[in-house]
Design a protein around this motif. Sequence first.
Motif, PDB file in Angstrom:
ATOM      1  N   ARG A  49       0.835  -1.198   0.000  1.00  0.00           N
ATOM      2  CA  ARG A  49       0.000   0.000   0.000  1.00  0.00           C
ATOM      3  C   ARG A  49       0.872   1.251   0.000  1.00  0.00           C
ATOM      4  N   ARG A  50       0.329   2.290  -0.604  1.00  0.00           N
ATOM      5  CA  ARG A  50       1.037   3.571  -0.660  1.00  0.00           C
ATOM      6  C   ARG A  50       0.786   4.304   0.644  1.00  0.00           C
ATOM      7  N   LEU A  51       1.853   4.695   1.310  1.00  0.00           N
ATOM      8  CA  LEU A  51       1.751   5.340   2.619  1.00  0.00           C
ATOM      9  C   LEU A  51       1.897   6.848   2.555  1.00  0.00           C
ATOM     10  N   PHE A  52       2.584   7.344   1.515  1.00  0.00           N
ATOM     11  CA  PHE A  52       2.877   8.769   1.415  1.00  0.00           C
ATOM     12  C   PHE A  52       2.466   9.345   0.079  1.00  0.00           C
ATOM     13  N   ASP A  53       2.038  10.605   0.123  1.00  0.00           N
ATOM     14  CA  ASP A  53       1.939  11.430  -1.068  1.00  0.00           C
ATOM     15  C   ASP A  53       3.236  12.222  -1.100  1.00  0.00           C
ATOM     16  N   ARG A  54       4.037  11.984  -2.106  1.00  0.00           N
ATOM     17  CA  ARG A  54       5.339  12.645  -2.212  1.00  0.00           C
ATOM     18  C   ARG A  54       5.172  13.936  -3.002  1.00  0.00           C
ATOM     19  N   ARG A  55       5.529  15.042  -2.365  1.00  0.00           N
ATOM     20  CA  ARG A  55       5.405  16.352  -2.985  1.00  0.00           C
ATOM     21  C   ARG A  55       6.744  17.069  -2.915  1.00  0.00           C
ATOM     22  N   GLN A  56       6.882  18.141  -3.661  1.00  0.00           N
ATOM     23  CA  GLN A  56       8.108  18.933  -3.590  1.00  0.00           C
ATOM     24  C   GLN A  56       8.280  19.526  -2.198  1.00  0.00           C
ATOM     25  N   THR A  57       7.181  19.770  -1.521  1.00  0.00           N
ATOM     26  CA  THR A  57       7.235  20.398  -0.199  1.00  0.00           C
ATOM     27  C   THR A  57       7.375  19.395   0.938  1.00  0.00           C
ATOM     28  N   LEU A  61       0.912  12.003   4.536  1.00  0.00           N
ATOM     29  CA  LEU A  61       0.372  10.657   4.685  1.00  0.00           C
ATOM     30  C   LEU A  61      -0.877  10.468   3.827  1.00  0.00           C
ATOM     31  N   THR A  62      -0.980   9.320   3.194  1.00  0.00           N
ATOM     32  CA  THR A  62      -2.217   8.914   2.532  1.00  0.00           C
ATOM     33  C   THR A  62      -3.174   8.411   3.618  1.00  0.00           C
ATOM     34  N   GLU A  63      -4.356   8.031   3.250  1.00  0.00           N
ATOM     35  CA  GLU A  63      -5.286   7.459   4.226  1.00  0.00           C
ATOM     36  C   GLU A  63      -4.699   6.181   4.826  1.00  0.00           C
ATOM     37  N   SER A  64      -4.108   5.333   3.990  1.00  0.00           N
ATOM     38  CA  SER A  64      -3.453   4.117   4.501  1.00  0.00           C
ATOM     39  C   SER A  64      -2.304   4.467   5.431  1.00  0.00           C
ATOM     40  N   GLY A  65      -1.577   5.514   5.094  1.00  0.00           N
ATOM     41  CA  GLY A  65      -0.481   5.966   5.936  1.00  0.00           C
ATOM     42  C   GLY A  65      -0.962   6.454   7.286  1.00  0.00           C
ATOM     43  N   ARG A  66      -2.093   7.158   7.305  1.00  0.00           N
ATOM     44  CA  ARG A  66      -2.657   7.638   8.580  1.00  0.00           C
ATOM     45  C   ARG A  66      -3.090   6.474   9.465  1.00  0.00           C
ATOM     46  N   VAL A  67      -3.678   5.462   8.856  1.00  0.00           N
ATOM     47  CA  VAL A  67      -4.094   4.284   9.618  1.00  0.00           C
ATOM     48  C   VAL A  67      -2.868   3.591  10.217  1.00  0.00           C
ATOM     49  N   LEU A  68      -1.837   3.393   9.395  1.00  0.00           N
ATOM     50  CA  LEU A  68      -0.617   2.756   9.886  1.00  0.00           C
ATOM     51  C   LEU A  68       0.030   3.616  10.968  1.00  0.00           C
ATOM     52  N   TYR A  69       0.052   4.923  10.771  1.00  0.00           N
ATOM     53  CA  TYR A  69       0.640   5.840  11.745  1.00  0.00           C
ATOM     54  C   TYR A  69      -0.009   5.656  13.113  1.00  0.00           C
ATOM     55  N   GLU A  70      -1.326   5.595  13.148  1.00  0.00           N
ATOM     56  CA  GLU A  70      -2.036   5.390  14.419  1.00  0.00           C
ATOM     57  C   GLU A  70      -1.686   4.044  15.035  1.00  0.00           C
ATOM     58  N   GLN A  71      -1.613   3.004  14.220  1.00  0.00           N
ATOM     59  CA  GLN A  71      -1.277   1.668  14.718  1.00  0.00           C
ATOM     60  C   GLN A  71       0.142   1.636  15.293  1.00  0.00           C
ATOM     61  N   VAL A  72       1.064   2.258  14.591  1.00  0.00           N
ATOM     62  CA  VAL A  72       2.460   2.217  15.018  1.00  0.00           C
ATOM     63  C   VAL A  72       2.674   3.090  16.259  1.00  0.00           C
ATOM     64  N   GLN A  73       1.935   4.189  16.365  1.00  0.00           N
ATOM     65  CA  GLN A  73       2.014   4.996  17.581  1.00  0.00           C
ATOM     66  C   GLN A  73       1.572   4.188  18.793  1.00  0.00           C
ATOM     67  N   GLU A  74       0.527   3.391  18.627  1.00  0.00           N
ATOM     68  CA  GLU A  74       0.067   2.532  19.733  1.00  0.00           C
ATOM     69  C   GLU A  74       1.137   1.508  20.083  1.00  0.00           C
ATOM     70  N   MET A  75       1.784   0.943  19.047  1.00  0.00           N
ATOM     71  CA  MET A  75       2.851  -0.030  19.291  1.00  0.00           C
ATOM     72  C   MET A  75       4.012   0.635  20.047  1.00  0.00           C
ATOM     73  N   GLU A  76       4.315   1.857  19.669  1.00  0.00           N
ATOM     74  CA  GLU A  76       5.426   2.589  20.266  1.00  0.00           C
ATOM     75  C   GLU A  76       5.167   2.858  21.748  1.00  0.00           C
ATOM     76  N   ALA A  77       3.912   3.159  22.056  1.00  0.00           N
ATOM     77  CA  ALA A  77       3.544   3.450  23.451  1.00  0.00           C
ATOM     78  C   ALA A  77       3.596   2.169  24.241  1.00  0.00           C
TER      79      ALA A  77
END
Length: 77
Positions: A49-57, A61-77
């Motif tokens: 799955r694509r996790l990032f929208d890559r821009r010049q700036t 995060l894509t929607e999939s990236g946001r979901v993974l981000y939340e999951q990984v934050q929970e794992m980190e805690a």
Amino acid sequence: MKDSADWDGLRLFLAVARAGGLGPAARQTGVSAPTLGRRMVKLEHQLNRRLFDRRQTGYGLTESGRVLYEQVQEMEA
């Protein structure tokens, strides 16, 4: 999340997501920007799955990236 995603890759994913780009994440982690870029592509392929929208700036995060981000934050805690 597939088992093939290791903690180190997920930790770097968090760094890139939090920093909003490879350059700032490289300064924070001590891992070069090109290496971070390769690791993010590898993680996307592992998870199929694509996790990032890559821009010049920066990286957003894509929607999939946001979901993974939340999951990984929970794992980190």
